[in-house]
Design a protein around this motif. Structure first.
Motif, PDB file in Angstrom:
ATOM      1  N   VAL A  37       0.861  -1.177   0.000  1.00 39.33           N
ATOM      2  CA  VAL A  37       0.000   0.000   0.000  1.00 39.33           C
ATOM      3  C   VAL A  37       0.902   1.233   0.000  1.00 39.33           C
ATOM      4  O   VAL A  37       1.942   1.242   0.651  1.00 39.33           O
ATOM      5  CB  VAL A  37      -0.899  -0.007   1.251  1.00 39.33           C
ATOM      6  N   ILE A  38       0.497   2.251  -0.742  1.00 39.07           N
ATOM      7  CA  ILE A  38       1.204   3.524  -0.710  1.00 39.07           C
ATOM      8  C   ILE A  38       0.408   4.457   0.192  1.00 39.07           C
ATOM      9  O   ILE A  38      -0.748   4.755  -0.070  1.00 39.07           O
ATOM     10  CB  ILE A  38       1.330   4.142  -2.118  1.00 39.07           C
ATOM     11  N   SER A  39       1.037   4.873   1.278  1.00 34.53           N
ATOM     12  CA  SER A  39       0.374   5.754   2.226  1.00 34.53           C
ATOM     13  C   SER A  39       1.298   6.923   2.515  1.00 34.53           C
ATOM     14  O   SER A  39       2.463   6.698   2.828  1.00 34.53           O
ATOM     15  CB  SER A  39       0.085   4.972   3.509  1.00 34.53           C
ATOM     16  N   PRO A  40       0.888   8.156   2.387  1.00 38.43           N
ATOM     17  CA  PRO A  40      -0.442   8.649   2.063  1.00 38.43           C
ATOM     18  C   PRO A  40      -0.817   8.398   0.604  1.00 38.43           C
ATOM     19  O   PRO A  40       0.062   8.135  -0.202  1.00 38.43           O
ATOM     20  CB  PRO A  40      -0.338  10.150   2.326  1.00 38.43           C
ATOM     21  N   ARG A  41      -2.098   8.490   0.315  1.00 36.08           N
ATOM     22  CA  ARG A  41      -2.592   8.251  -1.038  1.00 36.08           C
ATOM     23  C   ARG A  41      -2.339   9.492  -1.889  1.00 36.08           C
ATOM     24  O   ARG A  41      -3.163  10.389  -1.956  1.00 36.08           O
ATOM     25  CB  ARG A  41      -4.083   7.920  -1.003  1.00 36.08           C
ATOM     26  N   TYR A  42      -1.182   9.504  -2.546  1.00 33.89           N
ATOM     27  CA  TYR A  42      -0.783  10.667  -3.335  1.00 33.89           C
ATOM     28  C   TYR A  42      -1.680  10.849  -4.542  1.00 33.89           C
ATOM     29  O   TYR A  42      -2.132   9.881  -5.146  1.00 33.89           O
ATOM     30  CB  TYR A  42       0.662  10.502  -3.818  1.00 33.89           C
ATOM     31  N   ASN A  43      -1.895  12.121  -4.914  1.00 31.12           N
ATOM     32  CA  ASN A  43      -2.595  12.434  -6.152  1.00 31.12           C
ATOM     33  C   ASN A  43      -1.641  12.180  -7.313  1.00 31.12           C
ATOM     34  O   ASN A  43      -0.484  12.571  -7.254  1.00 31.12           O
ATOM     35  CB  ASN A  43      -3.041  13.891  -6.179  1.00 31.12           C
ATOM     36  N   ILE A  44      -2.144  11.553  -8.363  1.00 33.18           N
ATOM     37  CA  ILE A  44      -1.328  11.281  -9.545  1.00 33.18           C
ATOM     38  C   ILE A  44      -2.051  11.795 -10.767  1.00 33.18           C
ATOM     39  O   ILE A  44      -3.218  11.455 -10.990  1.00 33.18           O
ATOM     40  CB  ILE A  44      -1.086   9.765  -9.716  1.00 33.18           C
ATOM     41  N   GLN A  45      -1.344  12.611 -11.557  1.00 28.01           N
ATOM     42  CA  GLN A  45      -1.879  13.016 -12.843  1.00 28.01           C
ATOM     43  C   GLN A  45      -1.469  11.967 -13.872  1.00 28.01           C
ATOM     44  O   GLN A  45      -0.598  11.137 -13.612  1.00 28.01           O
ATOM     45  CB  GLN A  45      -1.338  14.383 -13.231  1.00 28.01           C
ATOM     46  N   VAL A  46      -2.101  12.013 -15.050  1.00 30.99           N
ATOM     47  CA  VAL A  46      -1.838  10.993 -16.066  1.00 30.99           C
ATOM     48  C   VAL A  46      -0.354  10.987 -16.455  1.00 30.99           C
ATOM     49  O   VAL A  46       0.251   9.933 -16.643  1.00 30.99           O
ATOM     50  CB  VAL A  46      -2.720  11.224 -17.314  1.00 30.99           C
ATOM     51  N   GLY A  47       0.258  12.158 -16.537  1.00 34.00           N
ATOM     52  CA  GLY A  47       1.661  12.250 -16.920  1.00 34.00           C
ATOM     53  C   GLY A  47       2.618  11.707 -15.872  1.00 34.00           C
ATOM     54  O   GLY A  47       3.760  11.366 -16.183  1.00 34.00           O
ATOM     55  N   LEU A  97      -3.356   3.842  -4.664  1.00 35.25           N
ATOM     56  CA  LEU A  97      -3.704   2.958  -3.551  1.00 35.25           C
ATOM     57  C   LEU A  97      -2.555   2.028  -3.196  1.00 35.25           C
ATOM     58  O   LEU A  97      -2.163   1.928  -2.051  1.00 35.25           O
ATOM     59  CB  LEU A  97      -4.921   2.103  -3.900  1.00 35.25           C
ATOM     60  N   GLY A  98      -2.041   1.324  -4.208  1.00 35.11           N
ATOM     61  CA  GLY A  98      -0.988   0.357  -3.947  1.00 35.11           C
ATOM     62  C   GLY A  98      -0.473  -0.267  -5.216  1.00 35.11           C
ATOM     63  O   GLY A  98      -0.761   0.207  -6.310  1.00 35.11           O
ATOM     64  N   TYR A  99       0.296  -1.345  -5.056  1.00 29.52           N
ATOM     65  CA  TYR A  99       0.920  -2.006  -6.181  1.00 29.52           C
ATOM     66  C   TYR A  99       0.989  -3.508  -5.911  1.00 29.52           C
ATOM     67  O   TYR A  99       0.865  -3.938  -4.764  1.00 29.52           O
ATOM     68  CB  TYR A  99       2.339  -1.469  -6.422  1.00 29.52           C
ATOM     69  N   CYS A 100       1.160  -4.283  -6.966  1.00 27.60           N
ATOM     70  CA  CYS A 100       1.454  -5.698  -6.787  1.00 27.60           C
ATOM     71  C   CYS A 100       2.189  -6.212  -8.012  1.00 27.60           C
ATOM     72  O   CYS A 100       1.985  -5.721  -9.119  1.00 27.60           O
ATOM     73  CB  CYS A 100       0.193  -6.512  -6.508  1.00 27.60           C
TER      74      CYS A 100
END
Length: 130
Positions: free
Chosen positions: A74-84, A126-129
């Motif tokens: 999980v990535i915390s805090p939940r950073y805002n990500i733009q498409v770029g 949110l997270g990765y796998c």
């Protein structure tokens, strides 16, 4: 003890069971975000079927493992990500370009990074796998 992140507890249980070579794992408590996250993981073949057990409390999930998951987090805090910025996060979190997924929560639901890029929408990570 206070639960800080239900999603983090769930993913840690799954990864630990996978490393021990278990065939299934029981995760509790359940939440809408956890269920959507697991659905995306299942769609990409990292886990098998999962069954939601309603116990009139917080709920439980029984997940069938298939041995394809190496790591999930999980990535915390939940950073805002733009498409770029999706590509930068892929380079940071995943071991290779065509290997693994980053899961975002967007205005059109919880998606993996490839689908978000196709739809041209950003969101919160949110997270990765993989």
């Amino acid at each position: 003890m206070v639960r800080v992140s239900v999603l983090n507890d769930c993913l840690n249980s799954i990864v630990n069971a996978e490393r021990r070579g278990k065939r299934q794992v029981l995760v509790r408590p359940s939440s809408k975000v956890v269920i959507k996250f697991l659905t995306v993981m299942q769609k990409h073949g990292y886990i098998g079927e999962f069954e939601i057990i309603d116990d009139h409390r917080s709920g439980k999930i029984v997940i069938q493992l298939n041995g394809r998951l190496n790591k999930a987090g999980v990535i915390s805090p939940r950073y805002n990500i733009q498409v770029g910025q999706i590509e930068n996060w892929v380079n940071l979190l995943l071991p290779a370009r065509s290997f693994g997924i980053i899961i975002l929560t967007t205005s059109s639901g919880i998606l993996d990074h490839e689908e978000a890029r196709r739809k041209n929408i950003g969101g919160k990570i949110l997270g990765y796998c993989y």
